[in-house]
Design a protein around this motif. Structure first.
Motif, PDB file in Angstrom:
ATOM      1  N   LEU A   6       0.827  -1.208   0.000  1.00 46.09           N
ATOM      2  CA  LEU A   6       0.000   0.000   0.000  1.00 46.09           C
ATOM      3  C   LEU A   6       0.861   1.259   0.000  1.00 46.09           C
ATOM      4  CD1 LEU A   6      -2.760  -1.117   2.528  1.00 46.09           C
ATOM      5  CD2 LEU A   6      -3.019  -0.807   0.063  1.00 46.09           C
ATOM      6  N   GLU A   7       1.987   1.206   0.724  1.00 49.49           N
ATOM      7  CA  GLU A   7       2.883   2.357   0.727  1.00 49.49           C
ATOM      8  C   GLU A   7       3.485   2.571  -0.654  1.00 49.49           C
ATOM      9  OE1 GLU A   7       6.786   3.874   3.228  1.00 49.49           O
ATOM     10  OE2 GLU A   7       5.307   2.555   4.157  1.00 49.49           O
ATOM     11  N   ALA A  12       3.455   5.673  -5.792  1.00 43.62           N
ATOM     12  CA  ALA A  12       3.208   5.688  -7.241  1.00 43.62           C
ATOM     13  C   ALA A  12       1.918   6.405  -7.610  1.00 43.62           C
ATOM     14  CB  ALA A  12       3.166   4.255  -7.768  1.00 43.62           C
ATOM     15  N   GLN A  13       1.206   6.909  -6.578  1.00 44.13           N
ATOM     16  CA  GLN A  13      -0.057   7.626  -6.781  1.00 44.13           C
ATOM     17  C   GLN A  13      -1.070   6.743  -7.518  1.00 44.13           C
ATOM     18  OE1 GLN A  13       0.975  11.362  -8.679  1.00 44.13           O
ATOM     19  NE2 GLN A  13       1.697  12.252  -6.758  1.00 44.13           N
ATOM     20  N   LEU A  14      -1.186   5.512  -7.039  1.00 44.75           N
ATOM     21  CA  LEU A  14      -2.147   4.559  -7.590  1.00 44.75           C
ATOM     22  C   LEU A  14      -3.097   4.099  -6.497  1.00 44.75           C
ATOM     23  CD1 LEU A  14       0.242   2.329  -9.758  1.00 44.75           C
ATOM     24  CD2 LEU A  14      -1.385   4.020 -10.607  1.00 44.75           C
ATOM     25  N   PRO A  16      -5.521   0.938  -4.870  1.00 45.83           N
ATOM     26  CA  PRO A  16      -5.497  -0.531  -4.850  1.00 45.83           C
ATOM     27  C   PRO A  16      -6.332  -1.162  -5.954  1.00 45.83           C
ATOM     28  CG  PRO A  16      -5.696   0.318  -2.618  1.00 45.83           C
ATOM     29  CD  PRO A  16      -5.812   1.497  -3.539  1.00 45.83           C
ATOM     30  N   ALA A  17      -7.437  -0.523  -6.314  1.00 45.19           N
ATOM     31  CA  ALA A  17      -8.311  -1.085  -7.346  1.00 45.19           C
ATOM     32  C   ALA A  17      -7.653  -1.079  -8.725  1.00 45.19           C
ATOM     33  CB  ALA A  17      -9.625  -0.326  -7.390  1.00 45.19           C
ATOM     34  N   GLN A  18      -6.581  -0.298  -8.889  1.00 45.02           N
ATOM     35  CA  GLN A  18      -5.912  -0.221 -10.187  1.00 45.02           C
ATOM     36  C   GLN A  18      -4.885  -1.335 -10.395  1.00 45.02           C
ATOM     37  OE1 GLN A  18      -5.109   4.249  -9.457  1.00 45.02           O
ATOM     38  NE2 GLN A  18      -5.155   4.078 -11.686  1.00 45.02           N
ATOM     39  N   VAL A  19      -4.628  -2.136  -9.365  1.00 48.05           N
ATOM     40  CA  VAL A  19      -3.667  -3.237  -9.480  1.00 48.05           C
ATOM     41  C   VAL A  19      -4.289  -4.355 -10.310  1.00 48.05           C
ATOM     42  CG1 VAL A  19      -2.360  -4.983  -8.213  1.00 48.05           C
ATOM     43  CG2 VAL A  19      -2.572  -2.670  -7.289  1.00 48.05           C
ATOM     44  N   ASP A  20      -3.565  -4.808 -11.327  1.00 44.89           N
ATOM     45  CA  ASP A  20      -4.074  -5.859 -12.211  1.00 44.89           C
ATOM     46  C   ASP A  20      -3.795  -7.258 -11.674  1.00 44.89           C
ATOM     47  OD1 ASP A  20      -5.087  -4.077 -14.109  1.00 44.89           O
ATOM     48  OD2 ASP A  20      -3.130  -3.893 -15.088  1.00 44.89           O
ATOM     49  N   VAL A  21      -2.663  -7.433 -11.011  1.00 40.33           N
ATOM     50  CA  VAL A  21      -2.308  -8.753 -10.496  1.00 40.33           C
ATOM     51  C   VAL A  21      -1.360  -8.574  -9.320  1.00 40.33           C
ATOM     52  CG1 VAL A  21      -0.338  -9.016 -12.079  1.00 40.33           C
ATOM     53  CG2 VAL A  21      -1.400 -11.045 -11.099  1.00 40.33           C
ATOM     54  N   LEU A  22      -1.479  -9.418  -8.321  1.00 37.46           N
ATOM     55  CA  LEU A  22      -0.591  -9.400  -7.157  1.00 37.46           C
ATOM     56  C   LEU A  22       0.163 -10.724  -7.109  1.00 37.46           C
ATOM     57  CD1 LEU A  22       0.343  -7.860  -4.630  1.00 37.46           C
ATOM     58  CD2 LEU A  22      -1.446  -9.041  -3.353  1.00 37.46           C
ATOM     59  N   ILE A  23       1.482 -10.641  -7.117  1.00 35.97           N
ATOM     60  CA  ILE A  23       2.344 -11.833  -7.081  1.00 35.97           C
ATOM     61  C   ILE A  23       3.036 -11.875  -5.728  1.00 35.97           C
ATOM     62  CG2 ILE A  23       4.290 -13.009  -8.158  1.00 35.97           C
ATOM     63  CD1 ILE A  23       3.631 -11.480 -10.735  1.00 35.97           C
ATOM     64  N   HIS A  24       2.944 -12.999  -5.063  1.00 36.20           N
ATOM     65  CA  HIS A  24       3.445 -13.100  -3.686  1.00 36.20           C
ATOM     66  C   HIS A  24       4.329 -14.333  -3.538  1.00 36.20           C
ATOM     67  CE1 HIS A  24       3.800 -12.773   0.546  1.00 36.20           C
ATOM     68  NE2 HIS A  24       2.838 -13.620   0.877  1.00 36.20           N
ATOM     69  N   GLY A  25       5.475 -14.122  -2.949  1.00 35.95           N
ATOM     70  CA  GLY A  25       6.344 -15.227  -2.565  1.00 35.95           C
ATOM     71  C   GLY A  25       6.563 -15.157  -1.073  1.00 35.95           C
ATOM     72  N   THR A  26       6.690 -16.284  -0.432  1.00 35.74           N
ATOM     73  CA  THR A  26       6.807 -16.296   1.023  1.00 35.74           C
ATOM     74  C   THR A  26       7.729 -17.413   1.481  1.00 35.74           C
ATOM     75  OG1 THR A  26       5.590 -16.593   3.101  1.00 35.74           O
ATOM     76  CG2 THR A  26       4.709 -17.708   1.167  1.00 35.74           C
ATOM     77  N   THR A  27       8.440 -17.153   2.566  1.00 39.01           N
ATOM     78  CA  THR A  27       9.269 -18.193   3.194  1.00 39.01           C
ATOM     79  C   THR A  27       8.576 -18.752   4.430  1.00 39.01           C
ATOM     80  OG1 THR A  27      10.453 -16.518   4.486  1.00 39.01           O
ATOM     81  CG2 THR A  27      11.421 -17.152   2.383  1.00 39.01           C
ATOM     82  N   LEU A  28       7.285 -18.503   4.569  1.00 39.20           N
ATOM     83  CA  LEU A  28       6.558 -18.946   5.756  1.00 39.20           C
ATOM     84  C   LEU A  28       6.629 -20.462   5.920  1.00 39.20           C
ATOM     85  CD1 LEU A  28       4.747 -18.012   8.105  1.00 39.20           C
ATOM     86  CD2 LEU A  28       2.778 -18.397   6.623  1.00 39.20           C
ATOM     87  N   ALA A  29       6.403 -21.203   4.834  1.00 44.04           N
ATOM     88  CA  ALA A  29       6.456 -22.661   4.921  1.00 44.04           C
ATOM     89  C   ALA A  29       7.866 -23.139   5.251  1.00 44.04           C
ATOM     90  CB  ALA A  29       5.979 -23.279   3.609  1.00 44.04           C
ATOM     91  N   SER A 184      -5.774 -12.693   1.536  1.00 39.48           N
ATOM     92  CA  SER A 184      -6.789 -12.459   0.516  1.00 39.48           C
ATOM     93  C   SER A 184      -7.911 -11.563   1.045  1.00 39.48           C
ATOM     94  CB  SER A 184      -7.360 -13.798   0.040  1.00 39.48           C
ATOM     95  OG  SER A 184      -8.326 -13.616  -0.953  1.00 39.48           O
ATOM     96  N   GLU A 185      -8.332 -11.802   2.298  1.00 37.60           N
ATOM     97  CA  GLU A 185      -9.402 -10.989   2.891  1.00 37.60           C
ATOM     98  C   GLU A 185      -8.967  -9.532   3.057  1.00 37.60           C
ATOM     99  OE1 GLU A 185     -10.368 -12.910   6.520  1.00 37.60           O
ATOM    100  OE2 GLU A 185     -11.268 -14.678   5.558  1.00 37.60           O
ATOM    101  N   ARG A 186      -7.726  -9.338   3.505  1.00 40.96           N
ATOM    102  CA  ARG A 186      -7.239  -7.968   3.695  1.00 40.96           C
ATOM    103  C   ARG A 186      -7.078  -7.257   2.348  1.00 40.96           C
ATOM    104  NH1 ARG A 186      -2.272  -7.196   7.442  1.00 40.96           N
ATOM    105  NH2 ARG A 186      -3.015  -5.045   7.196  1.00 40.96           N
ATOM    106  N   MET A 187      -6.665  -8.012   1.323  1.00 37.57           N
ATOM    107  CA  MET A 187      -6.599  -7.420  -0.023  1.00 37.57           C
ATOM    108  C   MET A 187      -7.953  -6.851  -0.417  1.00 37.57           C
ATOM    109  SD  MET A 187      -4.410 -10.176  -2.221  1.00 37.57           S
ATOM    110  CE  MET A 187      -5.211  -9.593  -3.729  1.00 37.57           C
ATOM    111  N   HIS A 188      -8.988  -7.671  -0.250  1.00 40.23           N
ATOM    112  CA  HIS A 188     -10.330  -7.232  -0.635  1.00 40.23           C
ATOM    113  C   HIS A 188     -10.788  -6.071   0.246  1.00 40.23           C
ATOM    114  CE1 HIS A 188     -11.145 -11.446  -2.501  1.00 40.23           C
ATOM    115  NE2 HIS A 188     -10.433 -10.663  -3.288  1.00 40.23           N
ATOM    116  N   GLY A 189     -10.389  -6.108   1.538  1.00 39.65           N
ATOM    117  CA  GLY A 189     -10.755  -5.030   2.442  1.00 39.65           C
ATOM    118  C   GLY A 189     -10.151  -3.697   2.037  1.00 39.65           C
ATOM    119  N   PHE A 190      -8.981  -3.728   1.426  1.00 38.39           N
ATOM    120  CA  PHE A 190      -8.332  -2.506   0.945  1.00 38.39           C
ATOM    121  C   PHE A 190      -8.816  -2.109  -0.449  1.00 38.39           C
ATOM    122  CE2 PHE A 190      -4.758  -3.772   3.895  1.00 38.39           C
ATOM    123  CZ  PHE A 190      -4.986  -2.729   4.798  1.00 38.39           C
TER     124      PHE A 190
END
Length: 650
Positions: A6-7, A12-14, A16-29, A184-190
């Motif tokens: 979001l920051e 970039a003065q955009l 959230p609704a203007q984002v076309d795709v969100l790509i996420h990588g994580t080391t959580l597992a 996913s829920e927080r994405m939609h919330g924003f």
């Protein structure tokens, strides 16, 4: 993660609704498996095979060490259960499954507080019916407990690896499901309605639904993005042999690349616990970018062990509370605290000016936990932390190089991640390497790699065949089903991009215990292909072992199909002449452990360094998210793309 996204959008003065795709990588597992912080998992298998997870390969990976420690299973014996059933290697039912005790089994699982279940029955890769029936029966009594089936997670031969992979999937599944669902829920919330794609361990992108079912495929999610970035840099700069070095907050990852392509495998070991030796970790069978990973990151905790030695990791302070210098409740000194104490990280202006670090708190923690027990000043204890974490990483790289038959001296190191630029030069020196490249945006190098990843999915299925009597109709039908399944996963995210397919098969001589992978044509096989496949295998065998065995039959075991979108190759960057040394008006005191003294070194802002700039060490190159340390015997230059290239001076 979303706060940072979001920051970035605000900068970039955009919206959230203007984002076309969100790509996420994580080391959580990965972190959950390394630190053993996954779900309370139960394992159900065929009667008589309860201890496969314990017996493993039934061999010692270090024959002469009397203090050898074997990998501890993720599931304790009291949580391993069996059912009466049996299928043979052809998938024929020998003993029908007995489901009369399922209610009692479910009751035992409930009383044990089980949060996830792994089911691995003998030869289920050939016939998954019993696993599916058992899962359906358990779902009647435990509807909220996720169940992982080995016939879905890893439908391949060799029960230990298949069971281990399935258990690992079940072990991280609730954790990943909770995290990804909340994300996913927080994405939609924003107001961010863009589709979410996850980076897999093989370096491709997959859908959220697939990631929720098979989170084990994300075990090297973050590091895979870094390997993609390193490959692109290798192609841009014309480097043939590259060592990718990614050091983040919890782990360090090392990967070899040749001609811009990282090595790939379907065998991987998680959390090697003994000198990074092969066999000392937990095996998993997933498509993976071949790399070694150890618990050595900026948040890795330092301590004094029972032999009065400085030990670093694998336990980590994590993002919360984080290192002591973050002043967020961390009490144990970390690698980041050591870098602050040594003067390599400035307390002011950290994270782009958003934080002021508590240098005195870091010094006090190092003095208390390491200096006092060892009789060392705080700066020497901090230097010991730095030296030990670098030696841990160097040892992992040496072992990985030996296993892969690589010469480290021939490689260029590409270093990224928040911690790597601080330690890259010293690590390269330990490994006999002379050149290090720090890309633009090094602290988020894996994320940059994500943007260059294809939407991709790989499937593997074991189906035995011999060259002399191969049932081509059955094999072609299997490959067609795999292609259809893979395309069904890839197509929704392809967005009209052209797709490509590759196929391979694992082959060995009759009676052998290990296979070599050879490519297959991406079409239906014919009788005319069999001699060609045999010749390809024998050439591959000759290269690997120096001989072939004429006249001996060849066995085909595991078939692989990969479908992915096409990614254009990068352009080669031009060479430029070096300019004069840039001016620096800022200096910082840094502890030089080589001479045991504090020295004043110039600090350069990376954004102010133009292509062609050249600097002789010692020096610090500061940027918002990381700092590059240039030791006294290294020189640094900036190439046409803005990458920092450090070279060891003769």
């Amino acid at each position: 993660m979303l706060a940072g996204a979001l920051e970035a959008l605000r900068d970039a003065q955009l919206e959230p609704a203007q984002v076309d795709v969100l790509i996420h990588g994580t080391t959580l597992a990965t972190n959950a498996l390394i630190e053993r912080k996954g779900a309370r998992t139960a394992f159900i298998t065929t009667d008589g095979f309860r201890d496969v997870l314990e017996t493993g390969y039934e061999k010692r990976y270090e024959h002469y060490d009397i203090y050898l420690e074997m990998p501890r299973p993720l599931v304790a014996r009291r949580l391993r259960f069996t059912v009466k059933e049996r299928s043979n290697a052809r998938g024929d039912v020998v003993v029908p499954i007995d489901l009369s005790g399922v209610e009692a089994l479910a009751s035992a699982l409930r009383e044990a507080g089980v949060e996830s279940i792994a089911i691995g029955l003998l030869h289920s890769y050939a016939n998954p019916a019993h696993e599916r029936r058992l899962a359906e029966a358990l779902a009647q009594y435990l509807p909220d407990v996720p169940v992982s089936l080995s016939s879905e997670v890893s439908p391949e031969i060799r029960e230990y690896e298949r069971f281990s992979t399935t258990v690992a999937n079940a072990y991280v599944r609730p954790l990943m499901a909770s995290y990804l669902s909340r994300l996913s829920e927080r994405m939609h919330g924003f107001g961010m309605r863009a589709p979410l794609y996850l980076v897999t361990s093989g370096g491709g992108l997959t859908t959220l639904d697939t990631a929720l079912r098979f989170p084990i495929r994300l075990v090297e999610s973050g590091p895979a993005g870094g390997a993609i970035l390193a490959g692109r840099i290798a192609k841009e700069c014309g480097y043939r042999d590259v060592l990718s070095f990614d050091m983040g907050g919890t782990t360090a990852k090392i990967c070899f690349l040749t001609d811009g392509e990282p090595e790939h495998s379907r065998r991987f070991e998680i959390a090697r616990m003994y000198r990074n030796l092969k066999g000392s970790g937990l095996p998993v069978r997933i498509p993976v970018t071949e790399m070694v990973e150890i618990g050595a990151g900026g948040g890795s905790i330092a301590r004094v062990d029972r032999l009065k030695r400085i030990a670093v990791g694998p336990d980590s302070a994590g993002a919360e509370p984080g290192p002591v210098c973050y002043a967020r409740g961390g009490v144990h000194p970390t690698v980041t605290d050591a870098n602050v104490a040594l003067g390599r990280i400035a307390p002011q202006g950290f994270a782009g000016g958003r934080m002021t670090l508590d240098a005195q708190g870091a010094l006090a923690a190092i003095e208390r936990d390491l200096g006092a027990p060892l009789g060392l000043d705080a700066q020497w204890a901090a230097a010991g932390i730095s030296e030990m974490v670098e030696e841990n990483m160097a040892n992992a790289a040496r072992v990985h190089a030996i296993e892969r038959g690589k010469s480290l001296a021939d490689c260029v190191m590409v270093a990224f991640g928040g911690g790597a630029p601080l330690h890259a030069a010293r690590l390269a020196e330990k490994l006999g390497m002379t050149r290090v490249v720090i890309p633009v945006g090094a602290s988020v190098g894996s994320a940059i790699g994500f943007l260059q990843a294809p939407v991709s999915y790989e499937l593997a299925r074991s189906a035995y065949a011999v060259d002399a009597r191969m049932d081509l109709a059955a094999i072609n039908a299997l490959l067609a089903r795999m292609t259809e399944e893979a395309r069904g996963i890839v197509t929704p995210g392809a967005s009209g991009a052209p797709m490509q397919e590759s196929r391979a098969v694992d082959v060995r001589y009759l009676g052998q215990g290990h296979e070599l992978s050879i490519p297959l044509p991406a079409r239906a096989l014919t009788e005319a292909d069999i001699p060609t496949l045999r010749a390809t295998f024998e050439e591959r065998y000759r290269v690997q072992y120096g001989l072939s065995i004429p006249g001996l039959s060849v066995e085909f075991l595991t078939w692989t199909v990969t479908v992915s979108t096409q990614v254009p190759a990068p352009a080669r960057i031009a060479d430029i002449a070096h300019a004069e040394r840039p001016a620096s008006g800022v200096r910082r005191r840094v502890f030089d452990a080589t001479d045991g003294i504090w020295i004043d070194v110039p600090v350069f802002e990376r954004d102010a360094l133009a292509p062609g700039a050249r600097i002789d060490g010692p020096a610090l190159i500061a940027e918002a998210q990381t700092t590059t340390y240039v030791p006294a015997h290294f020189s640094l230059s900036v190439n046409a793309s803005g990458y920092l290239a450090m070279e060891l001076r003769a």
